[in-house]
Design an enzyme around this catalytic site. Structure first.
Site: not given
Ligand code: AMP
Length: 216
Positions: A13, A86, A125, A159, A170
């Site tokens: 996103k 969300r 990532r 992160r 999540r």
């Protein structure tokens, strides 16, 4: 043009929002980025949300709705929401906010992806500590090892919520709290799905094809 990008963590996103921002001159409203900026500034809000975010849980609707309300005014020419709404209450609050300002949502784009691929994307990532350019351990390393392709900086960050324990939470939050938004927008006739397993350029092409029908 006002659009929402929806999809599970790691669907792309943020990456797609940045591209659309440039192409259409829209303002990207990324709530995860806003919260990370609050944390980096050491604000009271940043301190309040820190532990919740690192655990992979959702910040309260009250906080999020206030945060987005304060930003939407600056985006009257058009926005891309990335990471908001969300939950169904957030989606309802957004509708009320837009109605009050005489604005409407043009399209909600769901980026669909396969969960196993997402776990791999998130685990690998990392981003440049200076400019935020994103990389991946196996799929997309900087051209010169240890040096950001975009700004030349040599420090990178990962992160805390990309750790596997937080990623599981999540995904669960997405399944239980965010996925119920999809029928909400489907019923309004503004939901379109794109295949997030395609490469980044192809996903952008699919989204642009959807948006060109609105702009036309
Ligand atoms: P993201 O960068 O979009 O993955 O968001 C990172 C984290 O910020 C999430 O896991 C939540 O803890 C928090 N967050 C961001 N947007 C929202 C939202 N709309 N509602 C609740 N929590 C959010």
């Amino acid at each position: 043009m006002n659009i929402i990008l929806l999809g599970p963590p790691g669907a792309g996103k943020g990456t797609q929002a940045k591209r659309l921002e440039e192409k259409y001159g829209l303002v990207q409203l990324g709530t995860g980025d806003m919260l990370r900026a609050e944390r980096a500034s050491g604000s009271a809000l940043g301190k309040e949300v820190q532990a919740i975010m690192d655990a992979g849980r959702l910040v309260s609707d009250d906080i999020m709705i206030k945060l987005i309300a304060s930003r939407i005014d600056g985006a009257a020419k058009g926005f891309i929401l990335d990471g908001f709404p969300r939950t169904v209450p957030q989606a309802q609050a957004l509708d009320a906010m837009l109605a009050q300002k005489g604005l409407k949502l043009d399209r909600v784009i769901e980026i669909t992806v396969d969960q196993a691929a997402l776990i791999d994307r998130l685990a690998g990532r990392f981003t440049c500590a200076n400019c935020g350019a994103s990389y991946h351990d196996t799929n997309h390393r900087p051209a010169r090892e240890g040096v950001c392709d975009v700004c030349g900086h040599k420090e990178f960050v990962r992160r805390a919520d990309d750790r596997p324990e937080a990623v599981r939470i999540r995904f669960e939050a997405y399944r239980q709290q965010t996925a119920p938004i999809l029928p909400y927008y489907q019923d309004k006739g503004i939901l379109t799905r794109v295949d997030g397993m395609a490469d980044i350029d192809e996903v952008t092409r699919q989204i642009v094809a959807v948006l060109s029908k609105i702009a036309a």
